[in-house]
Design a protein around this motif. Structure first.
Motif, short mmCIF file in Angstrom:
data_model
loop_
_atom_site.label_atom_id
_atom_site.label_comp_id
_atom_site.label_asym_id
_atom_site.label_seq_id
_atom_site.Cartn_x
_atom_site.Cartn_y
_atom_site.Cartn_z
N SER A 8 17.05 3.81 2.74
CA SER A 8 16.65 4.61 3.89
C SER A 8 16.07 3.69 4.95
N ASP A 10 14.24 3.87 9.23
CA ASP A 10 13.92 4.49 10.51
C ASP A 10 14.58 3.59 11.55
N THR A 92 15.87 9.57 18.29
CA THR A 92 15.33 8.88 17.13
C THR A 92 16.14 9.28 15.90
N ARG A 94 16.13 8.82 11.64
CA ARG A 94 15.64 8.42 10.32
C ARG A 94 16.69 8.94 9.34
N SER A 96 18.83 8.42 5.29
CA SER A 96 18.91 7.85 3.95
C SER A 96 20.31 8.06 3.41
#
Length: 104
Positions: A8, A10, A92, A94, A96
């Motif tokens: 994962s 960011d 943005t 984020r 995984s």
């Protein structure tokens, strides 16, 4: 179904980002990607040569983000780097990536 590996990151505010599995993916396994996009209007697509990802779940949050889950059954296998592309961004990101195999 057995867990194999995951990563994962960011990625910050981007229009596109890549993320690679640490080990080679086993052909035929299931790949699953979860994304949090900092926008309620932007969309995200997941790609990798040889694999076809579908968006299985879309959840627009009441705040300022969208959650999506994508999957590719029957993975091509080998070294695998996925690309997340945001349309309507940048936003943005984020995310995984996960690999699951059989319990055999």
């Amino acid at each position: 179904m057995a867990y194999v590996q995951s990563r994962s990151v960011d990625s910050g505010t981007v229009s596109s980002a890549t993320l690679a599995y640490t080990s080679n993916v086993t052909a035929g396994n299931l790949l699953v990607v979860a994304c949090r996009v900092g926008s309620t209007t932007a969309t995200v697509a997941i790609t990798h040569a040889g694999d076809t990802f579908t968006q299985d779940k879309l959840q627009v949050a009441t705040g300022d983000h969208t959650l999506t889950v994508h999957s590719a059954p029957n993975a091509a296998g080998g070294a695998t780097t996925l690309t997340a592309t945001i349309t309507g961004g940048p936003a943005t990101l984020r995310w995984s990536i996960h690999e699951f195999g059989s319990m055999a």
